[in-house]
Write an enzyme that holds these catalytic residues in place. Structure first.
Site, PDB file in Angstrom:
ATOM      1  N   SER A 117     -52.394  -6.739  -1.299  1.00  0.00           N
ATOM      2  CA  SER A 117     -53.387  -7.023  -0.270  1.00  0.00           C
ATOM      3  C   SER A 117     -53.709  -8.500  -0.369  1.00  0.00           C
ATOM      4  CB  SER A 117     -54.682  -6.233  -0.493  1.00  0.00           C
ATOM      5  OG  SER A 117     -54.512  -4.901  -0.107  1.00  0.00           O
ATOM      6  N   GLU A 124     -59.727 -21.454  11.714  1.00  0.00           N
ATOM      7  CA  GLU A 124     -59.652 -20.735  12.982  1.00  0.00           C
ATOM      8  C   GLU A 124     -59.890 -19.234  12.840  1.00  0.00           C
ATOM      9  OE1 GLU A 124     -57.413 -24.482  12.982  1.00  0.00           O
ATOM     10  OE2 GLU A 124     -57.305 -22.710  11.678  1.00  0.00           O
ATOM     11  N   SER A 125     -60.065 -18.695  11.669  1.00  0.00           N
ATOM     12  CA  SER A 125     -60.397 -17.317  11.339  1.00  0.00           C
ATOM     13  C   SER A 125     -59.612 -16.847  10.128  1.00  0.00           C
ATOM     14  CB  SER A 125     -60.278 -16.348  12.500  1.00  0.00           C
ATOM     15  OG  SER A 125     -60.971 -15.154  12.152  1.00  0.00           O
ATOM     16  N   HIS A 130     -52.053  -5.769   4.114  1.00  0.00           N
ATOM     17  CA  HIS A 130     -51.966  -4.722   3.097  1.00  0.00           C
ATOM     18  C   HIS A 130     -50.576  -4.121   3.236  1.00  0.00           C
ATOM     19  CE1 HIS A 130     -53.623  -2.094   0.057  1.00  0.00           C
ATOM     20  NE2 HIS A 130     -52.919  -1.140   0.619  1.00  0.00           N
ATOM     21  N   CYS A 145     -58.727 -18.610  16.625  1.00  0.00           N
ATOM     22  CA  CYS A 145     -59.409 -19.149  17.795  1.00  0.00           C
ATOM     23  C   CYS A 145     -58.957 -20.587  17.999  1.00  0.00           C
ATOM     24  CB  CYS A 145     -60.928 -19.063  17.625  1.00  0.00           C
ATOM     25  SG  CYS A 145     -61.558 -20.019  16.233  1.00  0.00           S
TER      26      CYS A 145
END
Length: 179
Positions: A117, A124-125, A130, A145
């Site tokens: 994971s 930008e995020s 996983h 974004c």
């Protein structure tokens, strides 16, 4: 995070108690899935034009829509190398470079006997994953974004894991919230 914070979201993790009117529970015996809705009202909010040049949360305009960012749910099917933490970190970096994003931090965790994971936190995020290497499956999220191009991550991930099949769903986050 303690239980007090979770009550604000509508559910206490220790008891499963919920706040009336804040969310709904899907009701079948022994079914513990919850859907929560949180509304926050601020009296000191200042209306701003989302396209104001001084605003730093770069909304996107595309195909007549305005939204905060593009969130791709990407499934790598019948891939290889999905148990290799270094390979996943390299794939994250390649996606960041290829999509024109800005990497802030990468954290991955290798499970025993298998699986990884991880998350790449971006300006930008994020990109997250996983994996289930025993069946050649990797579940990736690519949310970006601004001017980043998250769709470029699909081919980068296909090549990184020699995937026989790629499945992609697109969500336009924040769609319809601003004009």
């Amino acid at each position: 995070m303690n239980g007090a914070h979770l009550f604000r979201l509508g559910m206490d993790l220790e008891t499963g108690a919920t706040h009336e009117g804040e969310h709904t529970t899907e009701g079948r015996a022994n079914d513990h899935r919850h859907t929560a809705t949180l509304s926050v009202v601020s009296n000191d909010a200042q209306p701003r034009d989302v396209f104001d040049e001084d605003r730093e949360d770069h909304f996107i305009r595309r195909d007549g829509k305005t939204f905060a960012g593009t969130h791709l749910i990407i499934e790598v099917v019948r891939g290889t190398g999905l148990d290799d933490e270094a390979r996943i970190q390299k794939a994250f970096r390649d996606c960041v470079d290829g999509c024109g994003a800005t990497l802030l931090h990468i954290h991955t965790h290798k499970f025993s006997p298998q699986g990884v994971s991880g998350v790449a936190v971006l300006a930008e995020s994020h990109i997250s994953v996983h994996t289930w290497p025993e069946i050649g499956y990797g579940a990736f999220d690519v949310f970006m974004c601004g001017d980043a191009e998250p769709w470029k991550a699909v081919e980068i991930l296909r090549k990184a894991f020699d995937a026989e099949e790629m499945r992609v769903k697109e969500l336009l986050r924040g769609d319809g919230l601003v004009a």
